[in-house]
Motif scaffolding. Structure first.
Motif, PDB file in Angstrom:
ATOM      1  N   GLY A 153       8.343   4.250  14.696  1.00 19.21           N
ATOM      2  CA  GLY A 153       9.057   5.198  13.876  1.00 19.21           C
ATOM      3  C   GLY A 153       9.010   4.771  12.418  1.00 19.21           C
ATOM      4  O   GLY A 153       9.232   3.602  12.102  1.00 19.21           O
ATOM      5  N   VAL A 154       8.690   5.695  11.541  1.00 20.07           N
ATOM      6  CA  VAL A 154       8.612   5.403  10.101  1.00 20.07           C
ATOM      7  C   VAL A 154       9.788   6.101   9.442  1.00 20.07           C
ATOM      8  O   VAL A 154       9.965   7.319   9.585  1.00 20.07           O
ATOM      9  N   THR A 155      10.593   5.301   8.729  1.00 20.81           N
ATOM     10  CA  THR A 155      11.756   5.844   8.036  1.00 20.81           C
ATOM     11  C   THR A 155      11.676   5.477   6.566  1.00 20.81           C
ATOM     12  O   THR A 155      10.917   4.574   6.169  1.00 20.81           O
ATOM     13  N   MET A 156      12.444   6.154   5.766  1.00 19.93           N
ATOM     14  CA  MET A 156      12.480   5.861   4.335  1.00 19.93           C
ATOM     15  C   MET A 156      13.919   6.011   3.860  1.00 19.93           C
ATOM     16  O   MET A 156      14.529   7.071   4.008  1.00 19.93           O
ATOM     17  N   ASP A 157      14.487   4.951   3.296  1.00 19.72           N
ATOM     18  CA  ASP A 157      15.839   4.960   2.773  1.00 19.72           C
ATOM     19  C   ASP A 157      15.849   5.504   1.352  1.00 19.72           C
ATOM     20  O   ASP A 157      14.827   5.970   0.831  1.00 19.72           O
ATOM     21  N   SER A 158      16.988   5.317   0.731  1.00 23.07           N
ATOM     22  CA  SER A 158      17.140   5.806  -0.649  1.00 23.07           C
ATOM     23  C   SER A 158      16.266   5.040  -1.631  1.00 23.07           C
ATOM     24  O   SER A 158      16.010   5.498  -2.747  1.00 23.07           O
ATOM     25  N   ASP A 159      15.787   3.842  -1.225  1.00 22.87           N
ATOM     26  CA  ASP A 159      14.919   3.058  -2.116  1.00 22.87           C
ATOM     27  C   ASP A 159      13.476   3.529  -2.064  1.00 22.87           C
ATOM     28  O   ASP A 159      12.591   2.935  -2.687  1.00 22.87           O
ATOM     29  N   ALA A 160      13.161   4.573  -1.283  1.00 26.08           N
ATOM     30  CA  ALA A 160      11.816   5.169  -1.209  1.00 26.08           C
ATOM     31  C   ALA A 160      10.769   4.196  -0.700  1.00 26.08           C
ATOM     32  O   ALA A 160       9.612   4.231  -1.113  1.00 26.08           O
ATOM     33  N   PHE A 207       0.852  -1.190   0.000  1.00 30.86           N
ATOM     34  CA  PHE A 207       0.000   0.000   0.000  1.00 30.86           C
ATOM     35  C   PHE A 207       0.887   1.239   0.000  1.00 30.86           C
ATOM     36  O   PHE A 207       1.672   1.473   0.936  1.00 30.86           O
ATOM     37  N   LYS A 208       0.772   1.999  -1.056  1.00 31.48           N
ATOM     38  CA  LYS A 208       1.548   3.223  -1.234  1.00 31.48           C
ATOM     39  C   LYS A 208       3.037   2.955  -1.017  1.00 31.48           C
ATOM     40  O   LYS A 208       3.634   2.165  -1.755  1.00 31.48           O
ATOM     41  N   SER A 209       3.651   3.577  -0.003  1.00 30.94           N
ATOM     42  CA  SER A 209       5.109   3.445   0.164  1.00 30.94           C
ATOM     43  C   SER A 209       5.510   2.200   0.930  1.00 30.94           C
ATOM     44  O   SER A 209       6.697   1.902   1.042  1.00 30.94           O
ATOM     45  N   PHE A 210       4.500   1.433   1.440  1.00 35.81           N
ATOM     46  CA  PHE A 210       4.833   0.220   2.205  1.00 35.81           C
ATOM     47  C   PHE A 210       4.915  -0.951   1.230  1.00 35.81           C
ATOM     48  O   PHE A 210       3.961  -1.717   1.050  1.00 35.81           O
ATOM     49  N   VAL A 257       5.703   8.226  14.566  1.00 34.34           N
ATOM     50  CA  VAL A 257       6.518   9.413  14.339  1.00 34.34           C
ATOM     51  C   VAL A 257       7.422   9.168  13.154  1.00 34.34           C
ATOM     52  O   VAL A 257       7.619   8.034  12.719  1.00 34.34           O
ATOM     53  N   GLY A 258       7.966  10.231  12.658  1.00 29.37           N
ATOM     54  CA  GLY A 258       8.891  10.104  11.545  1.00 29.37           C
ATOM     55  C   GLY A 258       9.027  11.427  10.839  1.00 29.37           C
ATOM     56  O   GLY A 258       8.203  12.327  10.990  1.00 29.37           O
ATOM     57  N   PRO A 259      10.067  11.547  10.049  1.00 28.27           N
ATOM     58  CA  PRO A 259      10.282  12.805   9.319  1.00 28.27           C
ATOM     59  C   PRO A 259       9.209  12.998   8.258  1.00 28.27           C
ATOM     60  O   PRO A 259       8.501  12.071   7.858  1.00 28.27           O
ATOM     61  N   ASN A 260       9.102  14.206   7.807  1.00 28.44           N
ATOM     62  CA  ASN A 260       8.148  14.504   6.747  1.00 28.44           C
ATOM     63  C   ASN A 260       8.490  13.702   5.490  1.00 28.44           C
ATOM     64  O   ASN A 260       9.647  13.593   5.096  1.00 28.44           O
ATOM     65  N   GLY A 261       7.435  13.148   4.859  1.00 32.01           N
ATOM     66  CA  GLY A 261       7.621  12.382   3.629  1.00 32.01           C
ATOM     67  C   GLY A 261       8.013  10.949   3.848  1.00 32.01           C
ATOM     68  O   GLY A 261       8.230  10.206   2.886  1.00 32.01           O
ATOM     69  N   SER A 262       8.119  10.501   5.103  1.00 32.64           N
ATOM     70  CA  SER A 262       8.509   9.110   5.360  1.00 32.64           C
ATOM     71  C   SER A 262       7.357   8.132   5.182  1.00 32.64           C
ATOM     72  O   SER A 262       7.566   6.915   5.087  1.00 32.64           O
TER      73      SER A 262
END
Length: 746
Positions: free
Chosen positions: A722-729, A11-14, A30-35
């Motif tokens: 915590g929600v994070t996003m690496d370079s692989d988006a 689903f979407k970015s997951f 929690v997490g940074p914007n866009g994560s």
């Protein structure tokens, strides 16, 4: 009931499977914007049946599926599953856990499952509505939507409040009831139209059935008349037939007896053949006698002629004697002898059995010979006339003598025949008495036999008529079976004395037959095809009755639905008014807490709309009031400020007011869980503490999932994701439970 976990795949970015366990009253994400933090809230909306792709920040269904990156390929489907603890059976499903999942595919199709079984969206919405959960309800407040309740119209705000109060189920029921009512009215019109369509045919069939029923009544009457008629006719024909048989037998026996007696009489009569022979012989003798007598009469006439000739010749001799003396003519002796020889040749006196014809011929010959001789010598004066004349006279005398001898013989012959006749007649007279008696008896017997034969012929004619009547009876029985069935053959059970049948005049039976024929004609006039018509009438009647019952049921249903709608509206209004009152209590409390005083209140207002109508019968346009619609308005009063309208509030004040109202609504009818997506973004540190206090208070009634950047809000959570996003988006989850962290820190 408790929210246990949320599973997200594609689903979407997951892109990879992510599982969020909700084991504490407050969970923070929690997490940074866009994560991808807000994708969690949207995933919850998605699995709970949200149909607005726009509300989930997309345009098409495939926008909700992980679309891939430079390093990771895109997925073909996305799936989100939410799991609820159902130990208390809040959901009316006999499972300890309720798993609701939704999948979306690249072609835009969606699939819903409840505990692994594929279901409809409607089934999911009904199940969630039973526990006051919805996709776009008050318990999921996305980023930027906290202020929506304040910006909404009166009617929209009323809908939000009703949703928060759990009154959506009433709206759903009202909507369903109104749809059912509309469908019921449409069905009612269709069924009434169907009834109107079949009514003419039903009336026609009813007339046909009435004919058939009349025919049935006539058949019953015919069956009764057949019973008596056939029984009487059967008895009559059997008795008459028996009498015919007996009479015929008696007459045959009598005929045989007469024939036997006639045989004896005929033998007796046949034995008298000698009489017949004698009679025939008498007849022969009589014929012979008549022949002899006839010949005798002829001979007597010839004798008379001969005697006359002799007398004539004697006179002529005397006359010729004088002529001879006078020398008139002369005949030689030789010529006379020739004449005599010729006469002797002509007359054969030795033949006694000369017939009359022969005798007559002989005499004619003699006359011709004498005439020729006379003519030859009449002028012969030289011949001896006297001698010749005497010779001729002698010849005539001889001839006369011969004829007299013949007469004597005939007399003797006549006497013999007469004697024979007398003898035969004596014998015949002797047997005449006995034969006459036999002939008389024979004649009488023959007359009696003729009468018997005539009677037998009459019986034969009557027997033929009786056979025809028997055949007519059998034909009548077959006709009866054709008309009214095999029960016609049961006429044997009808009881009637034989004496009554035979004593009754046949005219009465004929009258019964005419009555039967009249009834049969009436049945034929009414026509056949009864079974098909009755079957069709029954089917059409049953259909009409079914439709009539359907009409009654639909009318009853319409009435019930109308009453239900009225009751639901009434109950909805009552609970809505009660809910607004309760919300106001909590709203004032939270508002005072957030602003350190002041007051706030919700109140119901009416919105009556006007519209213009044009009418051909009305010269000018008129305004017509539409039914009034209720709405919710908000009145606020800030401490130390003369502000009473929402329009005069600042951004922060509006945020606090909306939070106070949302929390107040949640306190009145606490939802199983609430998702708050950065609703605290506009709060300062002081208000953040107040916000945290309200979260702790609210968490006693509902599970809270808070998406935030606020440290104060994070500190109130039991578990932190915590929600994070690496370079692989791709969004990834990290989690920590504060209780475990504290234990580890110690």
């Amino acid at each position: 009931m408790r929210l246990k976990r949320l599973e997200i795949v594609g689903f979407k970015s997951f892109a990879k499977k992510a599982v969020l366990e909700f084991s504490t009253p407050v969970s923070s994400i929690v997490g940074p914007n866009g994560s991808g933090k807000s994708n969690v809230a949207e995933a919850m909306r998605f699995v709970l049946g949200e149909q607005s792709i726009k509300s989930m920040r997309g345009k098409r269904g495939e926008d909700l599926i992980f679309n891939g990156t430079q390093n990771v390929g895109r997925l073909n489907h996305a799936k989100v599953t939410v799991v609820f603890d159902n130990a208390d059976r809040a959901f009316k499903i006999d499972f300890d856990e309720v798993l609701i999942s939704r999948e979306v595919f690249r072609d835009g199709t969606h699939q819903y499952n409840i505990n692994g079984s594929q279901v409809r969206l409607k089934d999911v919405l009904e199940l969630l509505a039973s526990v006051h959960i919805g996709a776009s309800s008050h318990h999921i407040i996305s980023q930027g939507e906290a202020d929506r309740i304040l910006n909404a119209s009166l009617k929209e705000r009323k809908g939000m409040i009703e949703d928060a109060l759990g009154l959506k189920i009433y709206h759903w029921r009202l909507n369903e009831s109104e749809k059912k009512l509309i469908k019921t009215e449409e069905n009612l019109k269709e069924i009434e139209m169907l009834r109107r369509e079949i009514t003419p045919h039903l009336r026609y069939l009813k007339k046909q059935v009435e004919k058939i029923e009349r025919a049935h009544t006539l058949r019953e009457e015919l069956a009764q008349k057949y019973q008596e008629y056939l029984k009487r006719e059967d008895v009559y024909l059997k008795i008459v037939g028996k009498r015919f048989s007996e009479s015929k037998k008696d007459l045959h026996e009598k005929l045989q007896q007469i024939d036997s007696e006639l045989g004896g009489l005929l033998k007796l009569v046949d034995s008298s053949d000698t009489k017949d022979v004698r009679l025939e012989q008498v007849s022969v003798y009589e014929q012979e006698l008549r022949a002899v007598q006839s010949k005798r009469s002829d001979v007597n006439r010839e004798v008379g002629k001969t005697e006359g000739m002799i007398e004539y010749e004697e006179r002529r001799i005397q006359e010729q004697g004088s002529c001879v003396e006078q020398g008139s003519f002369k005949v030689s002796m030789e010529e006379v002898e020739k004449l005599i020889v010729r006469l002797e040749q002509i007359v054969s006196v030795e033949n006694e059995e000369m017939s009359y014809e022969e005798l007559k011929k002989t005499l004619d010959g003699m006359r011709r010979s004498v005439a020729e001789f006379r003519e030859k010598y009449s002028n012969n004066t030289d011949q001896n006339v006297e001698k010749i004349t005497q010779e001729v006279s002698e010849e005539l005398k001889q001839q006369l003598e011969a004829l007299q001898n013949i007469l004597q013989d005939m007399a003797l012959q006549e006497g013999v025949i007469t004697e024979k006749i007398k003898t035969l007649q004596v014998d015949i007279e002797k047997d005449k008495g006995e034969i006459h008696e036999a002939e008389r008896v024979l004649y009488e017997k023959k007359a009696v036999r003729a009468q018997v034969a005539v009677r037998l012929e009459s019986l034969a004619s009557e027997g033929a008529r009786h056979s025809r009547e028997v055949n007519d009876l059998e034909e009548e029985i077959r006709d009866g079976v054709t008309l009214i069935g095999a029960q016609v053959r049961e006429f044997y059970t009808f009881e009637v004395p034989d004496e009554e049948v035979m004593d009754e005049p046949r005219e009465k039976q004929t009258s019964r037959r005419r009555d039967i024929d009249r009834i049969k004609m009436r049945i034929e006039d009414l026509g056949g095809g009864g079974e098909d018509v009755m079957k069709e009438y029954k089917e059409v009647t049953e259909r009409d009755e079914f439709l009539a019952k359907e009409v009654d049921d639909l009318k009853s249903t319409a009435v019930s639905l109308g009453e239900l709608i009225s009751d639901l509206n009434k109950q909805l209004d009552e609970e809505f008014q009660s809910g607004v009152t309760k919300i106001n209590v909590q709203f004032r409390k939270f508002f005072s807490l957030m602003f350190d005083g002041g007051s706030a209140e919700l109140f119901v207002v009416s919105d009556i709309k006007k519209r213009k109508i044009n009418s051909e019968d009305i010269l000018s346009d008129q305004e017509v009031s539409e039914p009034e619609e209720l709405g919710i308005d908000i009145s606020v009063s800030l401490p130390r400020k003369k502000i009473r309208g929402l329009q005069m509030l600042s951004g922060g004040e509006r945020a606090l007011t909306s939070i106070a109202l949302l929390f107040a609504v949640s306190q009145v009818n606490p939802p199983p869980f609430m998702i708050l997506d950065e609703t605290d973004a506009a709060l300062d540190e002081a208000n953040s503490r107040k916000y945290g206090d309200m979260l702790e208070s609210l968490s006693k009634f509902s599970q809270l999932i808070v998406i935030t950047h606020n440290r104060e809000t994070m500190s109130r959570a039991g578990i932190l994701y915590g929600v994070t996003m690496d370079s692989d988006a791709i969004s990834k989850l990290l989690s920590i439970k504060f209780e475990e962290a504290e234990t580890m820190a110690k």
